[in-house]
Design a protein around this motif. Structure first.
Motif, PDB file in Angstrom:
ATOM      1  N   VAL A  49       0.869  -1.171   0.000  1.00  0.00           N
ATOM      2  CA  VAL A  49       0.000   0.000   0.000  1.00  0.00           C
ATOM      3  C   VAL A  49       0.904   1.218   0.000  1.00  0.00           C
ATOM      4  CG1 VAL A  49      -1.706   1.339   1.269  1.00  0.00           C
ATOM      5  CG2 VAL A  49      -1.849  -1.147   1.268  1.00  0.00           C
ATOM      6  N   GLU A  50       0.704   2.097  -0.969  1.00  0.00           N
ATOM      7  CA  GLU A  50       1.423   3.371  -1.004  1.00  0.00           C
ATOM      8  C   GLU A  50       0.437   4.470  -0.650  1.00  0.00           C
ATOM      9  OE1 GLU A  50       3.632   4.159  -4.577  1.00  0.00           O
ATOM     10  OE2 GLU A  50       4.130   2.041  -4.802  1.00  0.00           O
ATOM     11  N   SER A  51       0.861   5.396   0.174  1.00  0.00           N
ATOM     12  CA  SER A  51      -0.026   6.481   0.574  1.00  0.00           C
ATOM     13  C   SER A  51       0.738   7.802   0.597  1.00  0.00           C
ATOM     14  CB  SER A  51      -0.641   6.197   1.943  1.00  0.00           C
ATOM     15  OG  SER A  51       0.377   6.030   2.898  1.00  0.00           O
ATOM     16  N   GLU A  52      -0.033   8.877   0.565  1.00  0.00           N
ATOM     17  CA  GLU A  52       0.533  10.221   0.630  1.00  0.00           C
ATOM     18  C   GLU A  52       0.047  10.896   1.903  1.00  0.00           C
ATOM     19  OE1 GLU A  52      -0.744  12.346  -2.823  1.00  0.00           O
ATOM     20  OE2 GLU A  52       0.729  11.395  -4.120  1.00  0.00           O
ATOM     21  N   SER A  53       0.941  11.618   2.559  1.00  0.00           N
ATOM     22  CA  SER A  53       0.567  12.394   3.742  1.00  0.00           C
ATOM     23  C   SER A  53       0.012  13.739   3.298  1.00  0.00           C
ATOM     24  CB  SER A  53       1.783  12.630   4.632  1.00  0.00           C
ATOM     25  OG  SER A  53       2.293  11.416   5.076  1.00  0.00           O
ATOM     26  N   HIS A  54      -0.973  14.228   4.030  1.00  0.00           N
ATOM     27  CA  HIS A  54      -1.570  15.526   3.705  1.00  0.00           C
ATOM     28  C   HIS A  54      -1.534  16.424   4.936  1.00  0.00           C
ATOM     29  CE1 HIS A  54      -3.075  14.284  -0.206  1.00  0.00           C
ATOM     30  NE2 HIS A  54      -3.364  13.127   0.359  1.00  0.00           N
TER      31      HIS A  54
END
Length: 59
Positions: free
Chosen positions: A10-15
C-alpha cells in the motif's frame, strides 16, 4: 522450482493543511499484491501452480 512469496503493498501520501500546519491524514494512492521470487522464477504470465507454507521456526 523457485522460492517466492505473495507480497502485498500500500502506497499512501501524507496531507497537511498548509495554513494551520495540521496533519490531515493519509490517502491511499496505490495498492496491490503479486507473486515475487528472489531468483526471477515468476513472471506475470506464469504464476505458481503449487505452494507450500514455511515450516515452524526451530525452537
Amino acid at each position: 522450482m523457485t522460492a517466492g512469496a505473495w507480497i502485498e503493498w500500500v502506497e499512501s501520501e501524507s496531507h497537511f493543511h498548509g495554513t494551520t500546519g495540521v496533519y490531515l491524514g493519509e490517502t491511499e494512492v496505490d495498492s496491490g499484491g503479486n507473486w515475487h521470487s528472489w531468483d526471477g522464477g515468476f513472471c506475470d504470465d506464469d504464476e505458481p501452480t503449487h505452494w507450500q507454507p514455511l515450516p515452524a521456526p526451530p525452537q
